[in-house]
Design an enzyme around this catalytic site. Sequence first.
Site, PDB file in Angstrom:
ATOM      1  N   ARG A 285      12.434  -8.889   3.468  1.00  0.00           N
ATOM      2  CA  ARG A 285      12.479  -7.365   3.635  1.00  0.00           C
ATOM      3  C   ARG A 285      13.485  -7.377   4.902  1.00  0.00           C
ATOM      4  O   ARG A 285      14.216  -6.471   5.250  1.00  0.00           O
ATOM      5  CB  ARG A 285      11.355  -6.718   3.555  1.00  0.00           C
ATOM      6  CG  ARG A 285      11.424  -5.227   3.877  1.00  0.00           C
ATOM      7  CD  ARG A 285      10.319  -4.093   3.489  1.00  0.00           C
ATOM      8  NE  ARG A 285       9.900  -4.965   4.280  1.00  0.00           N
ATOM      9  CZ  ARG A 285       9.016  -4.159   5.589  1.00  0.00           C
ATOM     10  NH1 ARG A 285       9.931  -3.150   6.127  1.00  0.00           N
ATOM     11  NH2 ARG A 285       7.548  -4.898   6.111  1.00  0.00           N
TER      12      ARG A 285
ATOM     13  N   ARG B 195      -0.995  -9.279  13.508  1.00  0.00           N
ATOM     14  CA  ARG B 195      -1.106  -7.686  12.011  1.00  0.00           C
ATOM     15  C   ARG B 195      -2.229  -8.592  10.750  1.00  0.00           C
ATOM     16  O   ARG B 195      -3.286  -8.133  10.775  1.00  0.00           O
ATOM     17  CB  ARG B 195      -0.423  -7.230  11.772  1.00  0.00           C
ATOM     18  CG  ARG B 195       0.935  -6.426  12.923  1.00  0.00           C
ATOM     19  CD  ARG B 195       1.903  -5.477  12.580  1.00  0.00           C
ATOM     20  NE  ARG B 195       1.505  -4.303  11.727  1.00  0.00           N
ATOM     21  CZ  ARG B 195       2.796  -3.772  10.520  1.00  0.00           C
ATOM     22  NH1 ARG B 195       3.798  -4.380  10.781  1.00  0.00           N
ATOM     23  NH2 ARG B 195       1.736  -2.808   9.692  1.00  0.00           N
TER      24      ARG B 195
ATOM     25  N   ARG C   2      -9.555   0.447   9.207  1.00  0.00           N
ATOM     26  CA  ARG C   2      -8.940  -0.674   8.883  1.00  0.00           C
ATOM     27  C   ARG C   2     -10.712  -1.605   9.887  1.00  0.00           C
ATOM     28  O   ARG C   2     -10.134  -2.856  10.060  1.00  0.00           O
ATOM     29  CB  ARG C   2      -7.926  -0.723   9.919  1.00  0.00           C
ATOM     30  CG  ARG C   2      -6.712  -1.053   9.523  1.00  0.00           C
ATOM     31  CD  ARG C   2      -5.558  -0.686  10.622  1.00  0.00           C
ATOM     32  NE  ARG C   2      -4.816  -1.426   9.853  1.00  0.00           N
ATOM     33  CZ  ARG C   2      -3.323  -0.771   9.388  1.00  0.00           C
ATOM     34  NH1 ARG C   2      -2.850   0.361   9.242  1.00  0.00           N
ATOM     35  NH2 ARG C   2      -2.064  -1.341   9.465  1.00  0.00           N
TER      36      ARG C   2
ATOM     37  N   LYS D 213       0.729  -0.703  -0.175  1.00  0.00           N
ATOM     38  CA  LYS D 213       0.173   0.240  -0.609  1.00  0.00           C
ATOM     39  C   LYS D 213       0.757   1.307  -0.394  1.00  0.00           C
ATOM     40  O   LYS D 213       0.449   2.198  -0.837  1.00  0.00           O
ATOM     41  CB  LYS D 213      -1.188   0.197   1.685  1.00  0.00           C
ATOM     42  CG  LYS D 213      -1.828  -1.361   1.568  1.00  0.00           C
ATOM     43  CD  LYS D 213      -2.760  -0.964   2.503  1.00  0.00           C
ATOM     44  CE  LYS D 213      -2.352  -1.450   3.655  1.00  0.00           C
ATOM     45  NZ  LYS D 213      -1.706  -1.696   4.237  1.00  0.00           N
TER      46      LYS D 213
ATOM     47  N   ARG E  26      11.419  -0.915  12.226  1.00  0.00           N
ATOM     48  CA  ARG E  26      10.523  -0.136  12.985  1.00  0.00           C
ATOM     49  C   ARG E  26       9.842  -1.351  14.286  1.00  0.00           C
ATOM     50  O   ARG E  26      10.985  -2.753  14.241  1.00  0.00           O
ATOM     51  CB  ARG E  26       9.335  -0.225  12.368  1.00  0.00           C
ATOM     52  CG  ARG E  26       8.528   1.055  11.391  1.00  0.00           C
ATOM     53  CD  ARG E  26       7.314   1.198  10.622  1.00  0.00           C
ATOM     54  NE  ARG E  26       6.822  -0.170  11.230  1.00  0.00           N
ATOM     55  CZ  ARG E  26       5.237  -0.153  10.101  1.00  0.00           C
ATOM     56  NH1 ARG E  26       4.906   0.248   9.031  1.00  0.00           N
ATOM     57  NH2 ARG E  26       3.849  -0.960  10.674  1.00  0.00           N
TER      58      ARG E  26
END
Length: 258
Positions: free
Chosen positions: A127, A150, A88, A13, A139
């Site tokens: 990643r 998540r 969300r 996104k 993060r």
Amino acid sequence: MRLILLGPPGAGKGTQALRLVAKYGLVQLSTGDMLRAAVKAGTPIGRKVKDIMEHGGLCPDDSVVSIVAERIEQPDARKGFILDGFPRTVPQAAALDRMLKERGIALDAVIELRVDEGALLRRIENRIAEMKARGEPLRSDDNAEVLRQRLEAYRQLTAPLVAYYRKKNVLRTVNGMAPIPEVTAAIDKALPAEPSAPKPKPKPARNGARKVTAKPRKPKSAGRLGKKSAKRTSSARKTAAAHKSPGRKSKSGETARP
Ligand code: AMP
């Protein structure tokens, strides 16, 4: 143009939002970025959501909605925006509907980036490994366990938005597993040729003025009604004509906004 990018974490996104920003001059409104900034600044909302974010849960709807409501009021968002990571949940989507309606604006499209979850986990794990190898900062919610949380939150609370927006006829689904330029091209193709123009806000009725909502009745002939009733019918038609929305332009006369 007003867009929503919908998809699980890691679907791309953010990457696609950046491309749309560059191409259409929209602003990217990422609730994740806004909430991280609030945590960093130690605001009351930031303190409330810090732990939740670190564990991969969803922050309370009211906190997120208030952040977005404030943000879309900013002058740079007037030209158009891309919502990345919001809504969300269904209550967030309903709150967004109300926000947009109050401002006389509409969504042009909701782009769903559809991805394969197994491949997504591998993509994100790669990643993270690459970032670690390069010595880049991660993060605090960038790890496999939090990612699973998540994804679970997405499945349970966010995935129902696909049906929500399909019902509203604004959903466009794109294969998010394709190479980045192909996803970009598919999004371009899915966007409406002409973005919707904001509707003029209806003028509030003057004090004491009667609101005419029903269609004026077809006048019956004066012969059958008698002169007095015919007079009343004709004055009702005049009142209705006077209340017709003055600012609304015909479809062909609408001016598209960028
Ligand atoms: P993101 O950067 O979009 O992946 O978001 C990072 C984290 O911020 C999420 O895992 C949530 O904890 C929180 N978050 C972002 N957007 C929302 C939202 N619309 N509703 C609830 N929590 C959110």
